[in-house]
Motif scaffolding. Sequence first.
Motif, mmCIF file in Angstrom:
data_model
loop_
_atom_site.group_PDB
_atom_site.id
_atom_site.type_symbol
_atom_site.label_atom_id
_atom_site.label_comp_id
_atom_site.label_asym_id
_atom_site.label_seq_id
_atom_site.Cartn_x
_atom_site.Cartn_y
_atom_site.Cartn_z
ATOM 1 N N GLY A 71 0.818 -1.212 0.000
ATOM 2 C CA GLY A 71 0.000 0.000 0.000
ATOM 3 C C GLY A 71 0.849 1.258 0.000
ATOM 4 N N TYR A 72 1.948 1.210 0.743
ATOM 5 C CA TYR A 72 2.851 2.357 0.809
ATOM 6 C C TYR A 72 3.450 2.651 -0.567
ATOM 7 C CZ TYR A 72 6.964 5.138 2.125
ATOM 8 O OH TYR A 72 7.930 6.122 2.211
ATOM 9 N N MET A 73 3.925 1.604 -1.242
ATOM 10 C CA MET A 73 4.535 1.786 -2.558
ATOM 11 C C MET A 73 3.505 2.229 -3.597
ATOM 12 S SD MET A 73 7.710 1.322 -2.135
ATOM 13 C CE MET A 73 8.180 1.334 -3.854
ATOM 14 N N ARG A 74 2.292 1.717 -3.487
ATOM 15 C CA ARG A 74 1.232 2.124 -4.412
ATOM 16 C C ARG A 74 0.926 3.608 -4.262
ATOM 17 N NH1 ARG A 74 -4.192 -0.885 -3.333
ATOM 18 N NH2 ARG A 74 -3.989 0.309 -1.396
ATOM 19 N N SER A 75 0.734 4.044 -3.037
ATOM 20 C CA SER A 75 0.427 5.454 -2.795
ATOM 21 C C SER A 75 1.569 6.351 -3.247
ATOM 22 C CB SER A 75 0.143 5.677 -1.304
ATOM 23 O OG SER A 75 -0.155 7.033 -1.052
ATOM 24 N N PHE A 76 2.806 5.936 -2.918
ATOM 25 C CA PHE A 76 3.968 6.739 -3.299
ATOM 26 C C PHE A 76 4.078 6.855 -4.812
ATOM 27 C CE2 PHE A 76 8.371 6.929 -4.720
ATOM 28 C CZ PHE A 76 8.814 8.081 -4.092
ATOM 29 N N TYR A 77 3.946 5.727 -5.506
ATOM 30 C CA TYR A 77 4.109 5.746 -6.963
ATOM 31 C C TYR A 77 3.046 6.618 -7.636
ATOM 32 C CZ TYR A 77 4.181 4.414 -11.833
ATOM 33 O OH TYR A 77 4.233 4.472 -13.209
ATOM 34 N N LEU A 78 1.789 6.437 -7.250
ATOM 35 C CA LEU A 78 0.716 7.193 -7.890
ATOM 36 C C LEU A 78 0.872 8.694 -7.656
ATOM 37 C CD1 LEU A 78 -2.314 4.848 -7.131
ATOM 38 C CD2 LEU A 78 -1.172 5.188 -9.339
ATOM 39 N N GLN A 79 1.259 9.068 -6.445
ATOM 40 C CA GLN A 79 1.479 10.480 -6.162
ATOM 41 C C GLN A 79 2.684 11.016 -6.937
ATOM 42 O OE1 GLN A 79 1.338 11.628 -1.999
ATOM 43 N NE2 GLN A 79 0.087 9.850 -1.508
ATOM 44 N N TYR A 80 3.738 10.210 -6.988
ATOM 45 C CA TYR A 80 4.953 10.614 -7.690
ATOM 46 C C TYR A 80 4.688 10.833 -9.176
ATOM 47 C CZ TYR A 80 9.615 10.106 -9.781
ATOM 48 O OH TYR A 80 10.754 10.292 -10.521
ATOM 49 N N ARG A 81 3.958 9.903 -9.800
ATOM 50 C CA ARG A 81 3.676 10.035 -11.232
ATOM 51 C C ARG A 81 2.741 11.204 -11.517
ATOM 52 N NH1 ARG A 81 6.718 8.447 -15.160
ATOM 53 N NH2 ARG A 81 4.941 8.068 -16.550
ATOM 54 N N GLN A 82 1.759 11.399 -10.641
ATOM 55 C CA GLN A 82 0.864 12.538 -10.831
ATOM 56 C C GLN A 82 1.638 13.850 -10.744
ATOM 57 O OE1 GLN A 82 -1.992 12.334 -11.917
ATOM 58 N NE2 GLN A 82 -3.454 13.805 -11.085
ATOM 59 N N ASN A 83 2.585 13.892 -9.826
ATOM 60 C CA ASN A 83 3.421 15.069 -9.678
ATOM 61 C C ASN A 83 4.270 15.296 -10.926
ATOM 62 O OD1 ASN A 83 4.282 17.173 -7.700
ATOM 63 N ND2 ASN A 83 6.283 16.245 -8.009
ATOM 64 N N GLN A 84 4.762 14.226 -11.529
ATOM 65 C CA GLN A 84 5.557 14.351 -12.752
ATOM 66 C C GLN A 84 4.716 14.853 -13.923
ATOM 67 O OE1 GLN A 84 7.379 10.347 -13.111
ATOM 68 N NE2 GLN A 84 9.349 11.393 -12.976
ATOM 69 N N VAL A 85 3.523 14.295 -14.079
ATOM 70 C CA VAL A 85 2.660 14.690 -15.195
ATOM 71 C C VAL A 85 2.332 16.172 -15.129
ATOM 72 C CG1 VAL A 85 0.352 14.409 -16.195
ATOM 73 C CG2 VAL A 85 1.701 12.395 -15.577
ATOM 74 N N TYR A 86 2.111 16.674 -13.925
ATOM 75 C CA TYR A 86 1.745 18.083 -13.759
ATOM 76 C C TYR A 86 2.952 18.962 -13.472
ATOM 77 C CZ TYR A 86 -3.228 16.972 -13.812
ATOM 78 O OH TYR A 86 -4.492 16.573 -14.197
ATOM 79 N N ASP A 87 4.155 18.445 -13.695
ATOM 80 C CA ASP A 87 5.382 19.226 -13.516
ATOM 81 C C ASP A 87 5.470 19.883 -12.144
ATOM 82 O OD1 ASP A 87 6.392 18.613 -16.040
ATOM 83 O OD2 ASP A 87 5.300 20.263 -16.987
ATOM 84 N N GLY A 88 5.112 19.130 -11.121
ATOM 85 C CA GLY A 88 5.262 19.603 -9.755
ATOM 86 C C GLY A 88 4.080 20.369 -9.205
ATOM 87 N N SER A 89 3.025 20.563 -9.992
ATOM 88 C CA SER A 89 1.849 21.308 -9.517
ATOM 89 C C SER A 89 0.570 20.520 -9.788
ATOM 90 C CB SER A 89 1.782 22.682 -10.196
ATOM 91 O OG SER A 89 2.941 23.446 -9.935
ATOM 92 N N PRO A 90 0.422 19.349 -9.157
ATOM 93 C CA PRO A 90 -0.769 18.532 -9.405
ATOM 94 C C PRO A 90 -1.993 19.098 -8.702
ATOM 95 C CG PRO A 90 0.535 17.543 -7.687
ATOM 96 C CD PRO A 90 1.340 18.726 -8.185
ATOM 97 N N PRO A 91 -3.197 18.716 -9.147
ATOM 98 C CA PRO A 91 -4.415 19.154 -8.460
ATOM 99 C C PRO A 91 -4.531 18.469 -7.101
ATOM 100 C CG PRO A 91 -4.937 17.527 -10.116
ATOM 101 C CD PRO A 91 -3.478 17.861 -10.302
#
Length: 270
Positions: free
Chosen positions: A217-237
């Motif tokens: 669960g920890y790795m899932r949450s970390f990965y999804l947040q990390y990728r969302q942050n990358q897609v939005y160039d550091g400014s995710p919704p």
Amino acid sequence: MKKNSLNFLRVPARIATTLLLAGGLGACASSGGNPQDPWESMNRATFRFNDVADRAVMRPVAEAYDTVAPLPIKTGVSNVFGNVADLWIGVNNLLQGKVLDGLSDGGRFLINTTVGMLGVFDIATELGLDKHDEDFGQTLGAWGVGSGPYLVLPFLGPSTLRDGTSLLLVDLNMDPVWQIDDMGQRNRTTALRLVAKRAQLLGADTAAEQAALDKYGYMRSFYLQYRQNQVYDGSPPRVKDPDDDAALDVPAAAVPPLAAAPSEQRENQE
């Protein structure tokens, strides 16, 4: 022309592709507790397999490499592979409309390949050309393609339907290392890159094991947040994280499966 003989380092990717497609076909047949992870049972099984393989092979090799190799050697190896990656990173920046970043990536490659002795020395960073990290999954996200369900790939680790598909079908095929004609050289180079990258993560995975009751669960949450942050160039919704027991808003939380990506969200706001 490339040899047609079996390349053992490509077998994991082929297995992952098969399971990815099989998971996509079975999306409607299975469900998990987390809306972002409808294939949780399959993903947890793959996660356990990856964890066993890592403990048995990759981690010991990475620890030996980290202990034996001098720091200048490790830095030079990472720089060379980073330099090779700058070409495809630049292409993805251009595809996302970030022209200046794309040109910067091209400049990094030219400078480090020449002055930096084939990338051993990162001269471009010293000159003010920042290193970027882009791939085709991020490009699809910038174009409005949602992440899709969370997916753990054999040997390759955490991903999503969008990111896993783009990795296996596009990113790997555009990887200069995988285009080396000589199979032996290709395998050795790929293995060195994997070991060097795994060595860089030795501290991070130890922290994850110590901090999380549920490592999956920890790795899932970390990965999804990390990728969302990358897609939005550091400014995710700001959206709710299903893995947060308190359901608190977190800046880099991942969107639900097939949720709107950047272009769709901008349209909704207008």
